[in-house]
Design a protein around this motif. Structure first.
Motif, PDB file in Angstrom:
ATOM      1  N   SER A  56       0.840  -1.190   0.000  1.00 46.46           N
ATOM      2  CA  SER A  56       0.000   0.000   0.000  1.00 46.46           C
ATOM      3  C   SER A  56       0.875   1.240   0.000  1.00 46.46           C
ATOM      4  CB  SER A  56      -0.895   0.025   1.245  1.00 46.46           C
ATOM      5  OG  SER A  56      -0.117   0.230   2.386  1.00 46.46           O
ATOM      6  N   SER A  57       0.269   2.373  -0.424  1.00 47.56           N
ATOM      7  CA  SER A  57       0.997   3.631  -0.335  1.00 47.56           C
ATOM      8  C   SER A  57       1.063   4.063   1.117  1.00 47.56           C
ATOM      9  CB  SER A  57       0.301   4.700  -1.182  1.00 47.56           C
ATOM     10  OG  SER A  57      -1.029   4.843  -0.774  1.00 47.56           O
ATOM     11  N   GLU A  58       2.037   4.879   1.462  1.00 47.89           N
ATOM     12  CA  GLU A  58       2.273   5.251   2.858  1.00 47.89           C
ATOM     13  C   GLU A  58       1.078   5.952   3.490  1.00 47.89           C
ATOM     14  OE1 GLU A  58       5.817   7.493   3.106  1.00 47.89           O
ATOM     15  OE2 GLU A  58       7.121   5.864   2.434  1.00 47.89           O
ATOM     16  N   ASP A  59       0.363   6.751   2.694  1.00 55.82           N
ATOM     17  CA  ASP A  59      -0.740   7.512   3.290  1.00 55.82           C
ATOM     18  C   ASP A  59      -1.941   6.639   3.625  1.00 55.82           C
ATOM     19  OD1 ASP A  59      -2.310   8.952   0.318  1.00 55.82           O
ATOM     20  OD2 ASP A  59      -1.441   6.982   0.694  1.00 55.82           O
ATOM     21  N   LEU A  60      -1.885   5.341   3.332  1.00 60.46           N
ATOM     22  CA  LEU A  60      -2.973   4.445   3.694  1.00 60.46           C
ATOM     23  C   LEU A  60      -2.734   3.743   5.016  1.00 60.46           C
ATOM     24  CD1 LEU A  60      -3.785   2.804   0.262  1.00 60.46           C
ATOM     25  CD2 LEU A  60      -5.259   4.286   1.582  1.00 60.46           C
ATOM     26  N   GLY A  61      -1.634   4.061   5.676  1.00 55.99           N
ATOM     27  CA  GLY A  61      -1.305   3.377   6.919  1.00 55.99           C
ATOM     28  C   GLY A  61      -2.410   3.456   7.947  1.00 55.99           C
ATOM     29  N   ILE A 109     -12.513  -8.343   3.403  1.00 52.82           N
ATOM     30  CA  ILE A 109     -11.641  -7.397   2.700  1.00 52.82           C
ATOM     31  C   ILE A 109     -10.924  -8.153   1.592  1.00 52.82           C
ATOM     32  CG2 ILE A 109      -9.765  -5.742   2.925  1.00 52.82           C
ATOM     33  CD1 ILE A 109     -10.416  -5.459   5.850  1.00 52.82           C
ATOM     34  N   ASN A 110     -11.032  -7.648   0.367  1.00 50.16           N
ATOM     35  CA  ASN A 110     -10.448  -8.326  -0.783  1.00 50.16           C
ATOM     36  C   ASN A 110      -9.647  -7.355  -1.638  1.00 50.16           C
ATOM     37  OD1 ASN A 110     -11.742 -11.128  -0.664  1.00 50.16           O
ATOM     38  ND2 ASN A 110     -13.542  -9.804  -0.541  1.00 50.16           N
ATOM     39  N   LEU A 111      -8.840  -7.924  -2.504  1.00 46.21           N
ATOM     40  CA  LEU A 111      -8.118  -7.164  -3.512  1.00 46.21           C
ATOM     41  C   LEU A 111      -8.549  -7.639  -4.889  1.00 46.21           C
ATOM     42  CD1 LEU A 111      -4.382  -7.092  -2.315  1.00 46.21           C
ATOM     43  CD2 LEU A 111      -5.928  -5.153  -2.423  1.00 46.21           C
ATOM     44  N   PRO A 128      -0.244   0.406  -8.227  1.00 48.04           N
ATOM     45  CA  PRO A 128      -0.571   0.702  -9.629  1.00 48.04           C
ATOM     46  C   PRO A 128      -1.554  -0.276 -10.258  1.00 48.04           C
ATOM     47  CG  PRO A 128       1.765   1.018  -9.248  1.00 48.04           C
ATOM     48  CD  PRO A 128       1.213   0.406  -7.997  1.00 48.04           C
ATOM     49  N   THR A 129      -1.664  -1.508  -9.725  1.00 49.14           N
ATOM     50  CA  THR A 129      -2.565  -2.481 -10.337  1.00 49.14           C
ATOM     51  C   THR A 129      -3.503  -3.169  -9.340  1.00 49.14           C
ATOM     52  OG1 THR A 129      -0.848  -4.181 -10.163  1.00 49.14           O
ATOM     53  CG2 THR A 129      -0.987  -2.981 -12.259  1.00 49.14           C
ATOM     54  N   ASP A 130      -3.688  -2.618  -8.158  1.00 48.36           N
ATOM     55  CA  ASP A 130      -4.525  -3.279  -7.158  1.00 48.36           C
ATOM     56  C   ASP A 130      -5.515  -2.318  -6.512  1.00 48.36           C
ATOM     57  OD1 ASP A 130      -3.458  -6.114  -6.823  1.00 48.36           O
ATOM     58  OD2 ASP A 130      -1.620  -4.932  -6.653  1.00 48.36           O
ATOM     59  N   TYR A 131      -6.742  -2.804  -6.317  1.00 51.09           N
ATOM     60  CA  TYR A 131      -7.772  -2.070  -5.595  1.00 51.09           C
ATOM     61  C   TYR A 131      -8.204  -2.875  -4.380  1.00 51.09           C
ATOM     62  CZ  TYR A 131      -8.564   1.656  -8.989  1.00 51.09           C
ATOM     63  OH  TYR A 131      -8.422   2.769  -9.777  1.00 51.09           O
ATOM     64  N   LEU A 132      -8.240  -2.206  -3.231  1.00 47.66           N
ATOM     65  CA  LEU A 132      -8.783  -2.792  -2.009  1.00 47.66           C
ATOM     66  C   LEU A 132     -10.303  -2.599  -2.038  1.00 47.66           C
ATOM     67  CD1 LEU A 132      -7.513  -3.883   0.783  1.00 47.66           C
ATOM     68  CD2 LEU A 132      -8.137  -1.644   1.667  1.00 47.66           C
ATOM     69  N   LEU A 143      -9.206 -15.423 -12.394  1.00 49.64           N
ATOM     70  CA  LEU A 143      -9.427 -14.009 -12.119  1.00 49.64           C
ATOM     71  C   LEU A 143      -8.554 -13.570 -10.957  1.00 49.64           C
ATOM     72  CD1 LEU A 143     -13.320 -13.958 -12.382  1.00 49.64           C
ATOM     73  CD2 LEU A 143     -11.659 -13.354 -14.138  1.00 49.64           C
ATOM     74  N   ASP A 144      -7.993 -12.357 -11.064  1.00 43.32           N
ATOM     75  CA  ASP A 144      -7.067 -11.862 -10.040  1.00 43.32           C
ATOM     76  C   ASP A 144      -7.849 -11.238  -8.891  1.00 43.32           C
ATOM     77  OD1 ASP A 144      -4.759 -11.285  -8.758  1.00 43.32           O
ATOM     78  OD2 ASP A 144      -4.063  -9.753 -10.154  1.00 43.32           O
ATOM     79  N   VAL A 145      -8.491 -12.095  -8.077  1.00 43.03           N
ATOM     80  CA  VAL A 145      -9.199 -11.682  -6.877  1.00 43.03           C
ATOM     81  C   VAL A 145      -8.536 -12.381  -5.697  1.00 43.03           C
ATOM     82  CG1 VAL A 145     -11.394 -11.686  -5.621  1.00 43.03           C
ATOM     83  CG2 VAL A 145     -11.374 -11.343  -8.099  1.00 43.03           C
ATOM     84  N   LEU A 146      -8.176 -11.618  -4.671  1.00 45.64           N
ATOM     85  CA  LEU A 146      -7.456 -12.164  -3.528  1.00 45.64           C
ATOM     86  C   LEU A 146      -8.127 -11.755  -2.234  1.00 45.64           C
ATOM     87  CD1 LEU A 146      -5.126 -10.699  -5.648  1.00 45.64           C
ATOM     88  CD2 LEU A 146      -3.795 -12.426  -4.439  1.00 45.64           C
ATOM     89  N   GLU A 147      -8.012 -12.612  -1.215  1.00 47.79           N
ATOM     90  CA  GLU A 147      -8.519 -12.295   0.109  1.00 47.79           C
ATOM     91  C   GLU A 147      -7.393 -11.703   0.948  1.00 47.79           C
ATOM     92  OE1 GLU A 147     -10.084 -14.460   4.213  1.00 47.79           O
ATOM     93  OE2 GLU A 147      -9.822 -15.634   2.380  1.00 47.79           O
ATOM     94  N   VAL A 148      -7.623 -10.537   1.540  1.00 48.88           N
ATOM     95  CA  VAL A 148      -6.627  -9.937   2.419  1.00 48.88           C
ATOM     96  C   VAL A 148      -6.571 -10.753   3.710  1.00 48.88           C
ATOM     97  CG1 VAL A 148      -5.992  -7.878   3.734  1.00 48.88           C
ATOM     98  CG2 VAL A 148      -6.957  -7.650   1.431  1.00 48.88           C
ATOM     99  N   THR A 149      -5.364 -11.203   4.048  1.00 49.18           N
ATOM    100  CA  THR A 149      -5.202 -12.062   5.227  1.00 49.18           C
ATOM    101  C   THR A 149      -4.554 -11.349   6.399  1.00 49.18           C
ATOM    102  OG1 THR A 149      -3.091 -12.861   4.340  1.00 49.18           O
ATOM    103  CG2 THR A 149      -5.072 -14.150   3.830  1.00 49.18           C
ATOM    104  N   SER A 150      -3.767 -10.316   6.146  1.00 46.26           N
ATOM    105  CA  SER A 150      -3.174  -9.563   7.252  1.00 46.26           C
ATOM    106  C   SER A 150      -2.697  -8.220   6.743  1.00 46.26           C
ATOM    107  CB  SER A 150      -1.996 -10.327   7.890  1.00 46.26           C
ATOM    108  OG  SER A 150      -0.945 -10.481   6.963  1.00 46.26           O
ATOM    109  N   LEU A 151      -2.563  -7.285   7.687  1.00 49.96           N
ATOM    110  CA  LEU A 151      -2.087  -5.937   7.410  1.00 49.96           C
ATOM    111  C   LEU A 151      -0.964  -5.657   8.392  1.00 49.96           C
ATOM    112  CD1 LEU A 151      -5.626  -4.279   7.278  1.00 49.96           C
ATOM    113  CD2 LEU A 151      -4.268  -5.005   5.318  1.00 49.96           C
ATOM    114  N   ASN A 152       0.241  -5.541   7.892  1.00 45.21           N
ATOM    115  CA  ASN A 152       1.392  -5.364   8.771  1.00 45.21           C
ATOM    116  C   ASN A 152       2.349  -4.326   8.217  1.00 45.21           C
ATOM    117  OD1 ASN A 152       1.266  -6.976  11.118  1.00 45.21           O
ATOM    118  ND2 ASN A 152       1.633  -8.835   9.913  1.00 45.21           N
TER     119      ASN A 152
END
Length: 407
Positions: free
Chosen positions: A20-25, A42-44, A88-92, A127-136
């Motif tokens: 993620s970009s820094e301002d999304l912390g 929460i998915n990507l 550049p290529t991912d949406y939360l 399809l490029d769909v992913l499940e968010v598993t952690s935020l660190n």
């Protein structure tokens, strides 16, 4: 980073790390605390296939791609849904109303539409769909999902009903407080008037903090007992909810200004101040002249400390005022050297008798004007009290939301 969650679908693949970009912390921290991460909501979605197909043309066309993706998500996301580009290529993508597999299945449908639009008939099988598993550490870790399993499970998965419908995304509301309670911020808009000409100059966001699921409003002592982090969440949720309501009710019409309540606790916190200022900048886009910041919970705060946070917030606001919980029964001396541009207070359950109201308002305004020139009385019960407040010396007033709707 291995994924050890027990409730994943079959044939789980190693997680994919996305940055993620820094301002999304701060945003990621709030998702972490909301419980939605643990619930798998929460998915990507990734645009890698589109970027690969465009090749050298990607850099020149990606803004056009982003615009189409955001139009598509904005059109199809459920009420209360949220999306944010994080690379550049991912949406939360967060969909609070849907369960884990319902959210995954809907993301797959969005991706199919997007890929069909940009790639025509050459839609990749995976399809490029992913499940968010952690935020660190400001980073997002996600794992690929089993598409067939998600589609099948979604058919029988119960919907997660919204606590309150919202036409715009609100990532901080509701949230889980430090004591384990689920809290929700509810906002209404009160029209604000300049009392010399009785012209409406905008709206004030009036908020309540409710415990869920009983819907009981937190009282003053309950609010004082909230942790600094919880107060920060309340402030961010207030701006998100209030601006969302303003847009839904006013559309593209811009009001001259918007009065925002902000807690002293958040302004004094370096951690909370940054995200708050970012939300201020977003809110400013919806008004013509600028924001009025009402600093709340200032009782007992030393004047020097209040002056320090006032200086920090002034560049981002048109006006900064101090908001008292109640009408002052004596001069608020601790505000004398703070250089606030006004003092505001609630009318509360003011008496409906005109003479009693005038006596009350004249005393309160006289005390407030010992430390400032502008005085705002909030929550007047009927339109005629606007004139009485002006006669009592107040410079501005807001009409309580219930009366405003009736009037």
């Amino acid at each position: 980073m291995p994924d050890t969650r027990p409730d994943r679908g079959p044939d789980a693949r190693p997680p994919v790390e996305r940055f993620s970009s820094e301002d999304l912390g701060s945003l990621l921290e709030r998702f972490q605390a909301s419980g939605m991460l643990e619930e798998g909501r929460i998915n990507l979605i990734g645009l890698d296939a589109i970027a690969d197909r465009l090749g050298d043309r990607w850099e020149g066309r990606r803004e056009q791609v982003y615009q189409h993706v955001e139009r598509t998500l904005g059109k199809h996301l459920e009420s209360g849904g949220f999306f944010q580009r994080v690379s550049p290529t991912d949406y939360l993508v967060v969909q609070p109303e849907l369960g884990k597999f319902g959210g995954q299945a809907s993301c797959m449908l969005y991706m199919r539409d997007l890929l069909a639009h940009f790639l025509g008939g050459a839609v990749p099988e995976a399809l490029d769909v992913l499940e968010v598993t952690s935020l660190n550490g400001g980073r997002i870790f996600a794992a690929e999902i089993d598409g067939a399993f998600a589609l099948d499970a979604a058919r029988t998965e119960p919907r997660v009903l919204p606590l309150e419908a919202s036409p715009l995304p609100d990532a901080w509301n509701p949230f889980v407080a430090a004591d384990g309670r689920t809290l929700r911020v509810s906002c209404t808009l009160e029209p604000v008037f300049e009392l010399k000409t009785f012209a409406q100059i905008g709206f004030r966001i009036a908020r309540r903090v409710l415990s869920m699921p009983d819907g009981m409003e937190l009282n003053v002592q309950d609010l004082r007992n909230l942790t600094t982090a919880d107060v920060e969440r309340v402030d961010l949720a207030t701006i998100a909810r209030g601006v969302s309501r303003l847009r839904s009710e006013q559309g593209n019409a811009k009001q001259p200004t918007l009065l925002l309540p902000v807690s002293y606790t958040t302004l004094a916190s370096q951690r909370g101040r940054g995200p708050l200022i970012a939300r201020f900048k977003e809110a400013t886009a919806g008004v013509e002249k600028g924001l009025v910041c009402e600093i709340c919970d200032i009782e007992g705060v030393p004047g020097s400390a209040l002056a320090a946070v006032t200086v920090l917030i002034k560049p981002f606001c048109l006006v900064v005022v101090g908001k008292l919980r109640e009408a002052p029964v004596r001069a608020p001396e601790h505000l004398r050297d703070v250089r606030l541009q006004g003092v505001a207070f609630e009318a509360g359950g003011h008496p409906l008798d005109h003479q009693e109201f005038m006596a009350w308002a004249e005393r309160a305004v006289a005390n407030a004007r010992k430390v400032t020139r502008s005085v705002i009385i909030h929550g007047l019960s009927r339109p005629e009290y606007l004139a009485l407040a002006g006669l009592a010396g107040a410079s501005h007033a807001s009409l309580g939301s219930k009366r405003a709707e009736a009037g």
